[in-house]
Design a protein around this motif. Structure first.
Motif, mmCIF file in Angstrom:
data_model
loop_
_atom_site.group_PDB
_atom_site.id
_atom_site.type_symbol
_atom_site.label_atom_id
_atom_site.label_comp_id
_atom_site.label_asym_id
_atom_site.label_seq_id
_atom_site.Cartn_x
_atom_site.Cartn_y
_atom_site.Cartn_z
ATOM 1 N N LEU A 206 0.304 0.896 -6.952
ATOM 2 C CA LEU A 206 -0.906 0.094 -6.816
ATOM 3 C C LEU A 206 -1.764 0.538 -5.642
ATOM 4 O O LEU A 206 -2.995 0.520 -5.709
ATOM 5 N N GLY A 207 -1.088 0.925 -4.557
ATOM 6 C CA GLY A 207 -1.840 1.191 -3.342
ATOM 7 C C GLY A 207 -2.521 2.530 -3.318
ATOM 8 O O GLY A 207 -3.628 2.659 -2.787
ATOM 9 N N ARG A 208 -1.897 3.538 -3.910
ATOM 10 C CA ARG A 208 -2.372 4.890 -3.636
ATOM 11 C C ARG A 208 -2.549 5.795 -4.843
ATOM 12 O O ARG A 208 -2.545 7.001 -4.685
ATOM 13 N N ARG A 209 -2.716 5.222 -6.025
ATOM 14 C CA ARG A 209 -2.983 6.091 -7.170
ATOM 15 C C ARG A 209 -4.180 5.568 -7.940
ATOM 16 O O ARG A 209 -4.377 4.354 -8.026
ATOM 17 N N LEU B 209 -1.968 -6.086 -2.894
ATOM 18 C CA LEU B 209 -2.588 -4.814 -3.278
ATOM 19 C C LEU B 209 -3.245 -4.896 -4.648
ATOM 20 O O LEU B 209 -4.295 -4.306 -4.879
ATOM 21 N N GLN C 203 3.041 10.730 -0.779
ATOM 22 C CA GLN C 203 2.908 11.359 -2.088
ATOM 23 C C GLN C 203 2.574 12.828 -1.953
ATOM 24 O O GLN C 203 2.222 13.307 -0.878
ATOM 25 N N SER C 204 2.664 13.505 -3.089
ATOM 26 C CA SER C 204 2.443 14.948 -3.071
ATOM 27 C C SER C 204 1.031 15.297 -2.594
ATOM 28 O O SER C 204 0.807 16.355 -2.031
ATOM 29 N N GLY D 266 -3.734 0.072 1.364
ATOM 30 C CA GLY D 266 -4.316 0.909 0.321
ATOM 31 C C GLY D 266 -5.808 1.092 0.482
ATOM 32 O O GLY D 266 -6.542 1.201 -0.500
ATOM 33 N N HIS E 23 6.444 0.483 -7.576
ATOM 34 C CA HIS E 23 5.294 -0.194 -8.169
ATOM 35 C C HIS E 23 4.209 -0.431 -7.123
ATOM 36 O O HIS E 23 3.012 -0.255 -7.369
ATOM 37 N N LEU E 24 4.655 -0.806 -5.932
ATOM 38 C CA LEU E 24 3.715 -1.062 -4.841
ATOM 39 C C LEU E 24 2.957 0.204 -4.451
ATOM 40 O O LEU E 24 1.739 0.194 -4.271
ATOM 41 N N VAL E 25 3.678 1.314 -4.338
ATOM 42 C CA VAL E 25 3.031 2.590 -4.028
ATOM 43 C C VAL E 25 2.022 2.924 -5.119
ATOM 44 O O VAL E 25 0.916 3.400 -4.851
ATOM 45 N N THR F 111 -1.434 11.478 0.674
ATOM 46 C CA THR F 111 -1.687 10.080 1.018
ATOM 47 C C THR F 111 -0.364 9.373 1.249
ATOM 48 O O THR F 111 0.658 9.731 0.657
ATOM 49 N N LEU G 279 2.769 -6.641 -2.695
ATOM 50 C CA LEU G 279 2.354 -6.061 -3.974
ATOM 51 C C LEU G 279 1.216 -6.866 -4.609
ATOM 52 O O LEU G 279 0.225 -6.307 -5.085
ATOM 53 N N GLN H 46 1.666 5.479 1.639
ATOM 54 C CA GLN H 46 1.621 4.034 1.441
ATOM 55 C C GLN H 46 2.696 3.406 2.308
ATOM 56 O O GLN H 46 3.876 3.698 2.121
ATOM 57 N N GLY I 113 2.826 12.617 -10.640
ATOM 58 C CA GLY I 113 3.682 12.702 -9.463
ATOM 59 C C GLY I 113 4.944 11.870 -9.591
ATOM 60 O O GLY I 113 5.458 11.358 -8.605
#
Lengths: 244, 244
Positions: free
Chosen positions: A146-149, B146, B67-68, B191, A142-144, B71, B143, B73, A230
């Motif tokens: 929020l941070g990077r999508r 972010l 991530q793919s 982020g 969930h944290l990922v 980027t 979290l 996190q 992803g």
DNA sequence: CGAACGCTTGATGGCCATCAATCTCTGTGG
DNA sequence: CCACAGAGATTGATGGCCATCAAGCGTTCG
């Protein structure tokens, strides 16, 4: 035939530690007080200590934190078999609040009873904490998110993850699931405004990826959705108990 | 005199469970292989399984997911006494990677040894998982950071939290602390883009709140900083072991 | 039948990503 | 000893994503 063995909670623990008859019995002893809560009325207030904890047996709950400026962040959603407020017992401070999203059934567990059970059945304690540790893996995802999508991918990923979690406890299917969340819940979980949630849902729907409407989530093109967001369900895997 | 009792890891566990001599001895048995890793070279690759885990005794590490689209996190930072990769052992899949930020010393723990210790010393298992549960509270705070704070407050809150964590293990002071992170680390944790991190740091510095420069964090006006960011250290509290 | 709740859509603007260039500092090898 | 490379930090210009404000719709429920 022992009912406790078939509870969602016991089934969840059995994924990590094979429970003996006496451990199941200790678990049974925790189930003294079954309670019912209504949708929208909080169980535990942020910042209170010496709270009881709950084992959720029916319905959906979300855990969240409110900030001084009034905005709230939903940290996670709980479904049957999940523990509520474990950390507020273990750490002597309730660090978030819980809102029932539907009417729910839960078993109330007193702090003293839980600690006593932990002291007498350390294997059971291990199982409970182990399960809590896997739940943390979802918080991390969930944290990922929020941070990077961006908002579209965030929504897509979230709805896929929720579906995967529900599938683990036998709810829903490959094509979709029932979902009692409002767009406001989604906004507070994903760090977006409710207005933008609406636009994002529209766009995903118009692109033929996923439909969120009147309490149902429908995967219109699951493969493309997974590709787009992803999504990787690996972190949910659990091949069986490691402690015999 | 037993050295293991004074390790950061044992001290951390003692916050939750009072360890007996035999439990300390079981802990000692895990400390077979001390290893050293260099800054910037990863310990554990995302997606690998059957990894060893590590107990960090010296230096800083971060855990992250890539991530793919490239980027990344950063999920959390680890400091001496923290466990690395516990979840990758418990759940049979490594769900993130670890990068040493400084040169580090760590004790390598084999999966089999850890599970055996858990089986033989369930109280020790409880202590380890309990400590992991408190670490999760920090991920939760991260979290919220972010999801619901703008870049300035996010940075301020993060640097305060890091200071509070370091204070718990006796590093730093009320006025600041040494910090080996680069602006790129901050960006990946919060982020943000590295460029924006730089602007945010400048603004906080020019507003007389906090200075991040050449490996040092200085609280220029701690009270105003706490007020500004809405920082609340309650979730870090731990009043002493609950399991005697 | 009014009120509350949830959903929907448009208009405006600000926060922050991105691209690009420059500067400092450190370490390294010729 | 200096040239060079590379990492990290810094600043400016541009634009897009998403928050915010505002208004209106449908449904449910007391």
């Amino acid at each position: 035939m022992n009912l406790i063995e078939n509870s969602p909670f016991a089934r969840k623990l059995s994924n990590f530690v094979v429970l003996t008859a006496s451990e199941l019995s200790a678990l049974q002893n925790l189930h003294k007080r079954r309670r019912i809560f209504l949708a929208g009325r909080d169980l535990v207030q942020q910042g209170q200590s010496d709270q009881a904890a709950y084992i959720l047996s029916e319905g959906w709950v979300c855990s969240y934190k409110v900030q001084s400026d009034g905005t709230r962040q939903i940290v996670d959603f709980q479904i049957p078999g999940d523990f509520l407020g474990l950390r507020s017992v273990l750490l002597r401070a309730s660090d978030h609040s819980f809102e029932p999203i539907t009417d729910i059934q839960a078993v109330e567990v007193q702090t003293g009873d839980l600690l006593e059970t932990f002291a007498n059945s350390p294997r059971l304690a291990t199982a409970v904490l182990w399960a809590a540790s896997r739940d943390e893996a979802m918080v991390v995802e969930h944290l990922v998110n929020l941070g990077r999508r961006d908002a579209d991918r965030r929504m897509a990923h979230f709805l896929l993850e929720l579906g995967a979690r529900l599938a683990l406890v036998g709810i829903g299917s490959q094509t979709g699931y029932d979902c009692p969340l409002t767009q406001y819940h989604l906004a507070d979980a994903l760090g977006l405004s409710a207005v933008h949630v609406n636009r994002v849902l529209r766009q995903l729907r118009e692109n033929g990826l996923i439909t969120f409407r009147s309490g149902k989530v429908t995967f219109d093109d699951r493969n493309r959705l997974v590709e787009f967001s992803g999504f990787d369900p690996e972190y949910l895997d659990q091949a069986g108990p490691l402690l015999k």
